[in-house]
Scaffold this active site. Structure first.
Site, PDB file in Angstrom:
ATOM      1  N   GLU A 109      -8.701 -36.109 -19.610  1.00  0.00           N
ATOM      2  CA  GLU A 109      -8.299 -35.696 -20.963  1.00  0.00           C
ATOM      3  C   GLU A 109      -6.875 -35.186 -20.955  1.00  0.00           C
ATOM      4  O   GLU A 109      -6.357 -34.798 -19.902  1.00  0.00           O
ATOM      5  CB  GLU A 109      -9.211 -34.548 -21.440  1.00  0.00           C
ATOM      6  CG  GLU A 109     -10.614 -34.995 -21.712  1.00  0.00           C
ATOM      7  CD  GLU A 109     -11.527 -33.830 -22.053  1.00  0.00           C
ATOM      8  OE1 GLU A 109     -11.060 -32.680 -22.104  1.00  0.00           O
ATOM      9  OE2 GLU A 109     -12.708 -34.099 -22.267  1.00  0.00           O
ATOM     10  N   LYS A 111      -4.137 -32.356 -21.542  1.00  0.00           N
ATOM     11  CA  LYS A 111      -4.169 -30.892 -21.483  1.00  0.00           C
ATOM     12  C   LYS A 111      -3.263 -30.377 -22.611  1.00  0.00           C
ATOM     13  O   LYS A 111      -2.031 -30.425 -22.505  1.00  0.00           O
ATOM     14  CB  LYS A 111      -3.684 -30.403 -20.117  1.00  0.00           C
ATOM     15  CG  LYS A 111      -3.856 -28.914 -19.924  1.00  0.00           C
ATOM     16  CD  LYS A 111      -3.562 -28.524 -18.494  1.00  0.00           C
ATOM     17  CE  LYS A 111      -3.781 -27.063 -18.214  1.00  0.00           C
ATOM     18  NZ  LYS A 111      -3.383 -26.116 -19.214  1.00  0.00           N
ATOM     19  N   ASP A 113      -1.250 -28.125 -25.081  1.00  0.00           N
ATOM     20  CA  ASP A 113      -0.507 -26.895 -24.818  1.00  0.00           C
ATOM     21  C   ASP A 113      -0.610 -25.958 -26.018  1.00  0.00           C
ATOM     22  O   ASP A 113       0.307 -25.843 -26.819  1.00  0.00           O
ATOM     23  CB  ASP A 113       0.956 -27.250 -24.525  1.00  0.00           C
ATOM     24  CG  ASP A 113       1.692 -26.090 -23.894  1.00  0.00           C
ATOM     25  OD1 ASP A 113       1.032 -25.088 -23.562  1.00  0.00           O
ATOM     26  OD2 ASP A 113       2.916 -26.186 -23.738  1.00  0.00           O
ATOM     27  N   TYR A 220     -13.074 -29.722 -26.817  1.00  0.00           N
ATOM     28  CA  TYR A 220     -13.249 -30.483 -25.574  1.00  0.00           C
ATOM     29  C   TYR A 220     -14.355 -29.957 -24.670  1.00  0.00           C
ATOM     30  O   TYR A 220     -14.479 -30.398 -23.535  1.00  0.00           O
ATOM     31  CB  TYR A 220     -11.936 -30.561 -24.792  1.00  0.00           C
ATOM     32  CG  TYR A 220     -11.224 -29.226 -24.613  1.00  0.00           C
ATOM     33  CD1 TYR A 220     -11.813 -28.173 -23.922  1.00  0.00           C
ATOM     34  CD2 TYR A 220      -9.946 -29.032 -25.148  1.00  0.00           C
ATOM     35  CE1 TYR A 220     -11.157 -26.969 -23.765  1.00  0.00           C
ATOM     36  CE2 TYR A 220      -9.284 -27.826 -24.995  1.00  0.00           C
ATOM     37  CZ  TYR A 220      -9.893 -26.798 -24.298  1.00  0.00           C
ATOM     38  OH  TYR A 220      -9.259 -25.602 -24.150  1.00  0.00           O
ATOM     39  N   LYS A 307      -0.789 -30.624 -13.728  1.00  0.00           N
ATOM     40  CA  LYS A 307       0.273 -30.248 -14.666  1.00  0.00           C
ATOM     41  C   LYS A 307       1.528 -31.075 -14.425  1.00  0.00           C
ATOM     42  O   LYS A 307       1.910 -31.310 -13.280  1.00  0.00           O
ATOM     43  CB  LYS A 307       0.591 -28.755 -14.507  1.00  0.00           C
ATOM     44  CG  LYS A 307      -0.655 -27.886 -14.724  1.00  0.00           C
ATOM     45  CD  LYS A 307      -0.537 -26.827 -15.761  1.00  0.00           C
ATOM     46  CE  LYS A 307       0.496 -25.805 -15.597  1.00  0.00           C
ATOM     47  NZ  LYS A 307       0.311 -24.616 -16.402  1.00  0.00           N
ATOM     48  N   CYS A 401      31.391  -8.167 -34.533  1.00  0.00           N
ATOM     49  CA  CYS A 401      31.267  -9.599 -34.802  1.00  0.00           C
ATOM     50  C   CYS A 401      32.395 -10.375 -34.100  1.00  0.00           C
ATOM     51  O   CYS A 401      33.568 -10.012 -34.242  1.00  0.00           O
ATOM     52  CB  CYS A 401      31.330  -9.837 -36.312  1.00  0.00           C
ATOM     53  SG  CYS A 401      31.298 -11.585 -36.729  1.00  0.00           S
ATOM     54  N   CYS A 404      34.713 -11.870 -37.154  1.00  0.00           N
ATOM     55  CA  CYS A 404      35.479 -11.068 -38.124  1.00  0.00           C
ATOM     56  C   CYS A 404      35.645  -9.619 -37.666  1.00  0.00           C
ATOM     57  O   CYS A 404      36.220  -8.805 -38.389  1.00  0.00           O
ATOM     58  CB  CYS A 404      34.810 -11.126 -39.495  1.00  0.00           C
ATOM     59  SG  CYS A 404      33.247 -10.246 -39.541  1.00  0.00           S
ATOM     60  N   CYS A 419      25.859  -9.407 -38.545  1.00  0.00           N
ATOM     61  CA  CYS A 419      27.179  -9.014 -39.009  1.00  0.00           C
ATOM     62  C   CYS A 419      27.032  -8.770 -40.511  1.00  0.00           C
ATOM     63  O   CYS A 419      26.650  -9.673 -41.249  1.00  0.00           O
ATOM     64  CB  CYS A 419      28.192 -10.125 -38.761  1.00  0.00           C
ATOM     65  SG  CYS A 419      29.704  -9.866 -39.701  1.00  0.00           S
ATOM     66  N   CYS A 425      33.090 -12.984 -43.542  1.00  0.00           N
ATOM     67  CA  CYS A 425      32.963 -13.479 -42.171  1.00  0.00           C
ATOM     68  C   CYS A 425      32.908 -15.017 -42.213  1.00  0.00           C
ATOM     69  O   CYS A 425      32.007 -15.590 -42.844  1.00  0.00           O
ATOM     70  CB  CYS A 425      31.698 -12.885 -41.575  1.00  0.00           C
ATOM     71  SG  CYS A 425      31.375 -13.444 -39.919  1.00  0.00           S
TER      72      CYS A 425
HETATM   73  S1  IVH Z   1     -11.487 -27.595 -20.175  1.00  0.00           S
HETATM   74  C1  IVH Z   1     -14.282 -24.826 -17.957  1.00  0.00           C
HETATM   75  N1  IVH Z   1      -9.969 -29.355 -21.341  1.00  0.00           N
HETATM   76  O1  IVH Z   1      -6.219 -25.372 -20.237  1.00  0.00           O
HETATM   77  C2  IVH Z   1     -13.408 -25.815 -18.579  1.00  0.00           C
HETATM   78  N2  IVH Z   1      -9.099 -27.186 -21.007  1.00  0.00           N
HETATM   79  O2  IVH Z   1      -6.452 -23.481 -17.478  1.00  0.00           O
HETATM   80  C3  IVH Z   1     -12.730 -25.310 -19.780  1.00  0.00           C
HETATM   81  N3  IVH Z   1      -6.837 -26.868 -21.947  1.00  0.00           N
HETATM   82  O3  IVH Z   1      -7.860 -22.363 -20.802  1.00  0.00           O
HETATM   83  C4  IVH Z   1     -11.418 -25.897 -20.059  1.00  0.00           C
HETATM   84  N4  IVH Z   1      -6.593 -28.897 -22.726  1.00  0.00           N
HETATM   85  O4  IVH Z   1      -6.934 -23.549 -22.836  1.00  0.00           O
HETATM   86  C5  IVH Z   1     -10.081 -28.096 -20.888  1.00  0.00           C
HETATM   87  N5  IVH Z   1      -8.742 -31.027 -22.393  1.00  0.00           N
HETATM   88  C6  IVH Z   1      -8.848 -29.776 -21.973  1.00  0.00           C
HETATM   89  C7  IVH Z   1      -7.811 -28.843 -22.134  1.00  0.00           C
HETATM   90  C8  IVH Z   1      -7.966 -27.544 -21.633  1.00  0.00           C
HETATM   91  C9  IVH Z   1      -6.037 -27.721 -22.592  1.00  0.00           C
HETATM   92  C10 IVH Z   1      -6.471 -25.479 -21.605  1.00  0.00           C
HETATM   93  C11 IVH Z   1      -7.526 -24.462 -21.912  1.00  0.00           C
HETATM   94  C12 IVH Z   1      -7.795 -23.738 -20.625  1.00  0.00           C
HETATM   95  C13 IVH Z   1      -6.634 -24.130 -19.775  1.00  0.00           C
HETATM   96  C14 IVH Z   1      -7.085 -24.293 -18.349  1.00  0.00           C
END
Ligand code: IVH
Length: 664
Positions: A109, A111, A113, A220, A307, A401, A404, A419, A425
């Site tokens: 999946e 991740k 942000d 998720y 990551k 400033c 000015c 300022c 200015c």
């Molecule tokens: S699963 C036990 N899936 O990443 C599993 N986490 O350090 C629960 N996050 O705190 C997390 N996308 O905030 C999962 N597709 C995804 C995610 C995801 C972002 C974040 C989540 C979690 C952190 C993991």
């Protein structure tokens, strides 16, 4: 009674502002609670004075003075994470060893942000939304989460009686950019990235403000006790069938090589997403296998986050410049020894404000780390202390400033220095004129930001009123100005005198008076004289005008230069009177609300109900969309419409509810 209710509402919003924004409460929590309690009681006894914007209202207007805590039923764990493919291979080897075979599959999946959230549904209704907090205990932010349009607060289809789903709340980059543009126009400090906004937004005290900042969500993770679902993939399908939003980019992968492919693909493709991701999450699909693998103290053994590397570089800080914005706000900018980062040469990075410089303890001559994350503008993340020359002195923030030389001011509780020399200015003067000609204000065709710079540099304009004294002969002398363009420019200025009052008002550039506020002010104070003479209290009584805006307006009209400027603009023929024909409003309690009416009513006709919506400031719309705020239903409402309303989690009121709401 009405006066007392209004007085209490006003007081509560002033105290909220002092408490949350200025961090300078002038009454105790106890006194605050007393006021709130009194208002709640009076509102209950006098439903005719119902107001959607009252500080006491729970949904869409809730003031959560302190968020309630909730202990997670299952701790919200974090994930093991890595930046290296080798470590991911080790993760896969451990799984193989522990399960004893290769008969397993992963779901990969994105991740997201943002920030994680846990949602509790009871009998299909969202009962509670809790932030991650410290993993064990979080804040209950249900009202705020309910403002997320993509979130279904009522499940559909065949759902389990009680269940918990977890996911990520985030903000799309375009919404983030729009929010920052808006803040810039209104002279407010800018947010650093979408994640910060999302997390700050969920903690806002008033869910009305949350609703103004569009957040989105992906779910998720499902927790259910019936054990009817056997794989993660099926849980995603189930969530989807219940009307919950899941990502369409999750993918089954049968081998770690397929996982690497997924990572490689999204490493490149992430730039085309409308939101930020910081990696990929790899999860074992089968729940039995997950159980076999178990957990460490901190995270599940069946999942791992990969990551994406945010590339960073270390370079020397040569100097700090200070830029002055249109509203006079000062932004320190780092001048760096040029360094290559992700294919571009970085020479400058924003340092935001004095607090940031202090936090980093950054000194001219230091070697600093520069990083390019999701954002385009590189940021300084820290100082390489090992390379610090011991003779370097701490940074002393400027006191005057740079443009000015006026002494800077910094209001209590504000991060930015300003300022105050707003009328002389140079960058402020130019910025104000540029704002005035901006598309949403005077929209002067033939006149752009650069021409304003040139006109100012030539001494031809010093303020917005000077634009109206410009002659063809002045303009034609400008660099690279052809005859036709010069004529267009003069014509554009001439025709701009017909721009309606509310846009002129916005164009004046009064701090915190953005487009919407200008509209509100023009509707309430039909002439600039009325606005000029409005007291602080008059201003506060206008819907959505808070303490900060009211103070800024009063301050603006105290300045004789501004009065003279407006006088000159009037003589030039600009509009300072609101001539728009408007309904005589009974109230503005439905201001900005889009209402759909459906069915046959018993007490009033449909047309009468429609009229009531309008004279209370609302708009009648024909079809239900995600923009609809509520539906008023009579007899024989079509079932499809009702289902749509429920699916889009739009409130449904019957005739009596509505009449009570508007105090009829
Ligand atoms: S699963 C036990 N899936 O990443 C599993 N986490 O350090 C629960 N996050 O705190 C997390 N996308 O905030 C999962 N597709 C995804 C995610 C995801 C972002 C974040 C989540 C979690 C952190 C993991």
């Amino acid at each position: 009674m009405k006066e007392r209710i209004e007085y209490l509402r006003q007081q509560l919003s002033i105290h909220n502002y002092k408490y949350y924004v200025l961090a300078e409460p002038s009454i105790s929590d106890y006194e605050f609670d007393q006021l709130l309690e009194e208002l709640t009681k009076l509102e209950k006894e006098n439903p005719q004075y119902f107001d959607l914007n009252s500080p006491t209202l729970k949904v869409g207007g809730a003031i959560n003075k302190n968020f309630e805590n909730f202990t997670h039923l299952y701790p919200m764990l974090s994930l093991g994470n890595t930046y290296s493919e080798d470590e991911l291979k080790d993760f896969d080897d451990r799984i193989f060893k522990q399960l004893g075979h290769r008969d397993y599959e992963y779901i990969c999946e994105l991740k997201f942000d943002g920030l994680s959230i846990s949602l509790h549904y009871e009998n299909g209704i969202l009962a509670r939304a809790v932030t991650r907090g410290d993993g064990t205990k979080g804040d209950v932010v249900t009202d705020n989460v309910k403002t997320i349009k993509a979130l279904n607060t009522k499940l559909i289809g065949e759902y389990l009686e009680t269940l918990e789903v977890r996911g990520e709340i985030f903000m799309h980059r375009h919404a983030f950019d729009r929010l920052n543009q808006q803040r810039e126009l209104e002279g407010e400090s800018l947010f650093a990235n979408p994640r910060n906004v999302a997390s700050g937004t969920l903690k806002l005290q008033n869910s009305m403000d949350v609703a103004k900042r569009p957040l989105d969500i992906y779910l998720y993770h499902l927790i259910e006790n019936k054990e009817t679902i056997k794989t993660h993939f099926d849980s995603l399908t189930a969530m989807k069938n219940w009307g919950l939003k899941i990502s369409e980019h999750s993918k089954k992968c049968n081998s770690i090589e397929a996982v690497f492919e997924f990572i490689k693909y999204w490493g490149k493709e992430k730039q085309h997403l409308s939101y930020d991701i910081d990696g990929v999450v790899i999860k074992i699909n089968n729940y039995n296998q997950r159980e076999e693998l178990g957990f460490t103290a901190k995270s599940p053994r069946w999942a791992m986050a990969y990551k994406f590397k945010t590339e960073d570089a270390c370079t020397k800080l040569l100097s700090i410049d200070y830029q002055v914005g249109r509203t006079g706000s000062i932004t320190p900018v780092a001048n760096l020894q040029p360094v290559l980062l992700l294919g571009t040469t970085v020479k400058r990075a924003s340092l935001h404000n004095a607090n940031e410089i202090e936090r980093l303890d950054i000194r001219t001559g230091d070697f600093v780390y520069v990083e390019k994350g999701g954002e385009i503008i590189p940021k300084i993340t820290g100082v390489n202390m090992e390379k610090r020359d011991q003779n370097l002195l701490p940074n002393t923030y400027i006191t005057h400033c740079p443009e000015c030389h006026t002494a800077l001011v910094r209001a209590d509780g504000e991060a930015n220095h300003y300022c105050p020399n707003e009328d002389e200015c140079p960058p402020q003067v130019v910025g104000k004129i540029q704002h005035f000609i901006f598309r949403k204000a005077m929209d002067i065709s033939g006149l752009g930001e650069e021409t304003i710079q040139l006109l100012y540099a030539q001494g031809l304009i010093k303020n917005i009123a000077d634009l109206y004294d410009l002659k063809f002969d002045d303009v034609i002398r400008l660099e690279r100005m052809a005859e036709k363009s010069a004529q267009n420019l003069i014509d554009g200025i001439k025709t701009s005198v017909d721009i309606p009052y509310q846009r002129v008002l916005f164009g004046l550039g009064i701090r915190y008076v953005g487009e919407t506020v200008a509209k509100k002010l023009a509707a309430k104070f039909k002439t600039i004289e009325l606005l000029k003479n409005a007291t602080y209290e008059d201003l506060l009584s206008v819907d959505e005008i808070g303490v900060r805006i009211a103070l800024s307006i009063v301050q603006y009209f105290k300045n004789q230069n501004h009065i003279d400027l407006i006088q000159r603009l009037k003589i030039a023929g600009l509009q300072f009177v609101n001539t728009a024909k408007e309904l005589v409003l009974d109230s503005s309690m439905l201001a900005g609300k889009s209402v759909v009416i459906s069915g046959i009513f018993s007490k009033y006709s449909r047309d009468e109900i429609k009229q009531m919506v309008e004279i209370n400031g609302g708009k009648n719309a024909s079809g239900i969309t995600s923009k609809t705020d509520f539906v008023i239903v009579g007899e024989n409402m079509g079932p499809a419409k009702l289902e749509k309303a429920i699916q889009l989690k739009i409130s449904v009121l019957n005739e009596d509810d509505f009449l009570q709401m508007i105090g009829k």
